[in-house]
Design a protein around this motif. Structure first.
Motif, short mmCIF file in Angstrom:
data_model
loop_
_atom_site.label_atom_id
_atom_site.label_comp_id
_atom_site.label_asym_id
_atom_site.label_seq_id
_atom_site.Cartn_x
_atom_site.Cartn_y
_atom_site.Cartn_z
N UNK A 162 -9.25 112.06 27.26
CA UNK A 162 -8.18 111.89 26.68
C UNK A 162 -7.11 111.95 25.75
N UNK A 163 -5.90 112.34 25.70
CA UNK A 163 -5.02 112.46 24.92
C UNK A 163 -3.74 111.64 24.83
N UNK A 164 -2.93 111.26 23.74
CA UNK A 164 -2.43 110.31 23.08
C UNK A 164 -1.15 110.34 22.09
N UNK A 165 0.18 110.85 22.25
CA UNK A 165 1.02 110.59 21.31
C UNK A 165 2.21 110.76 21.62
N UNK A 166 3.45 110.55 20.97
CA UNK A 166 4.96 110.28 21.13
C UNK A 166 4.92 109.15 22.37
N UNK A 167 6.44 109.17 22.30
CA UNK A 167 7.10 108.31 22.86
C UNK A 167 8.38 108.75 23.64
N UNK A 168 8.79 109.65 23.28
CA UNK A 168 10.16 111.11 23.19
C UNK A 168 10.17 112.35 23.19
N UNK A 169 10.50 112.58 24.29
CA UNK A 169 10.60 114.17 24.25
C UNK A 169 11.23 114.78 23.02
N UNK A 203 1.74 110.88 14.49
CA UNK A 203 0.30 110.55 14.47
C UNK A 203 -0.51 111.15 16.13
N UNK A 204 -1.09 111.25 16.63
CA UNK A 204 -1.84 111.61 17.70
C UNK A 204 -3.52 110.98 18.11
#
Length: 448
Positions: A305-312, A318-319
């Motif tokens: 799994x990967x998770x980072x950011x909220x807008x391009x 943090x990631x």
């Protein structure tokens, strides 16, 4: 808890274990016990209540308990012919991994029977074994027979998420349920493979350790148009790539080496533990099981799994990513050090869940009883040890000093890719294999 004495039961007529095992399995498959790992599933209560009713019907009392709402387990204790001997834990789990109905040929919770096969999520992992256990102890109770020694019969919640709400909770909060027990048997062992035209049963004597890890990278948040050499996503991606691309060396544990020598004896293929090429040739002789067993000749670490950011156009501060690490027994410290090195100094490692590797002898009275029961029903076959690349609730019981083996006996068609159905699509088990397993388990409990 109270020990139930099957010999005091009044013998009653009823279906044999072989006659009713398919029906018990079908009914369990129709109870959705999907475990999503986040507490959002239906839980195991409905299945646990169904199992308790089946045992109560033949006079076997159970203790049903919950670690959290609907996270239900149950335990019975059946008196053995020799109460002076240490007890055996015979255990299964009631939860299953989720299934996407659109991917399946049948409704995964239909318990459909087609062409001599019973289909459904859990048919392999592990409601088949749950059904065999229930069918055998029900028949013993009806006939007034005792197992060779006291048996702690357990059906746990939450195995598919590490047992936090099931076996681990029971061990930590209700250890008295397992008083006097020194050995255990459960899933993912005792199934057959075809090796050069010869049938062999793989008895699970070891399992890899597991570590579900969260990788956390920090950095400087900012506008996506700016030069940023402190980028959390870049830092995390590099760590994940290093771990995912790492080629782990072959390291043969005693169990794996014993398996390979056994395959060598059956096939005539030479084995040199210093030559990985001979290992590959011997694993290939296992046919459909080669990939499943092949995961036990080295460590593994798979990013999941990967998770980072909220807008391009926003650089996040943090990631995070997750990695599923499986470490060989005897080499855990070395493997863990490698993971830390690959992650790097700028990435923090958090443990989501970690548990031990196990390796037990392929020898002793319990192994003799399992092997003897298999060979009595299938003379001329062989029994070989193997290591499970995954994990079982035996890891939790190990905390109480209980030595656990995998023994869910099934005689399977040579061309059935049985291992691929663990957590796979179109999970199914042959009805003949279920009937075979009940006969083997009955013999085993009489002699263990």
């Amino acid at each position: 808890m109270t020990t139930f004495d099957t010999s005091s039961s009044v013998p009653a007529t009823g279906p044999s274990a072989e006659d009713e095992v398919a029906g018990i399995c079908r009914d369990l498959l129709r109870i959705d016990t999907s475990n999503y790992g986040d507490g959002s599933g239906p839980g195991e209560r409905a299945a646990a209540e169904h199992v308790a009713a089946l045992l109560d019907e033949v006079g076997i009392a159970t203790e049903v308990f919950e670690s959290a709402p609907r996270r239900t387990s149950l335990v019975s204790r059946i008196a053995g012919a020799d109460p002076s001997r240490p007890a055996l834990v015979l255990h299964g789990h009631l939860d299953v991994v989720p299934a996407q109905a659109a991917d399946w040929s049948v409704d995964p919770f239909s318990g459909e029977e087609t062409d001599g096969l019973l289909w459904g999520r859990g048919a392999v992992d592990m409601k088949d074994m749950d059904a065999m256990m229930l069918a055998v102890v029900r028949q013993m109770a009806r006939e007034g027979r005792r197992p060779a020694r006291d048996v702690v019969l357990a059906f746990f919640a939450d195995e598919e998420a590490g047992g936090t709400y099931g076996a681990r909770w029971a061990v930590d909060h209700r250890p008295e349920l397992f008083e006097g027990a020194t050995e255990a048997v459960s899933e993912v062992g005792g199934w057959s493979v075809d090796i050069d035209g010869h049938r062999a049963y793989l008895l699970q004597t070891a399992e890899k350790g597991l570590a579900w890890l969260r990788l956390v990278a920090g950095g400087r948040a900012g506008h996506g148009s700016q030069v940023n050499e402190d980028n959390a996503v870049t830092r995390l991606a590099a760590a994940v790539a290093r771990i995912g691309a790492h080629r782990w060396p072959q390291q043969l544990t005693p169990t794996v080496e014993a398996l390979l020598r056994g395959v060598s004896d059956l096939t005539g293929i030479g084995f040199d533990p210093e030559d990985p090429a001979t290992t590959d040739r011997l694993l290939a002789a296992l046919g459909p099981a080669a990939r499943f067993v092949g995961a036990t000749v080295r460590h593994s670490a798979n990013p999941t799994q990967l998770d980072a950011g909220y807008k391009a156009n926003v650089i996040p501060g943090a990631a995070t990513g997750t990695v599923d690490v499986r470490l060989l027994p005897g080499f855990e410290d070395e493997g863990w050090a490698t993971i830390e090195r690959l992650a790097g100094d700028d990435v923090r490692i958090e443990t989501i869940h970690r548990d031990v590797a196990l390796e037990n002898p392929f020898a002793g009275d319990l192994v003799d009883a399992m092997s003897g029961a298999l060979l009595a029903e299938d003379p001329g076959a062989s029994v070989l040890p193997y290591t499970l690349s995954g994990g079982t609730d035996n890891k939790s019981l190990h905390r109480l000093g209980i030595t656990g083996y995998g023994f869910a006996p099934l005689r399977l068609p040579a061309d059935l890719d049985f291992p691929a159905m663990f957590h796979g699509v179109d999970e199914r088990v042959p009805l003949d294999a279920l009937r075979f397993g009940t006969r083997v388990l009955d013999r085993f409990l009489a002699t263990c």
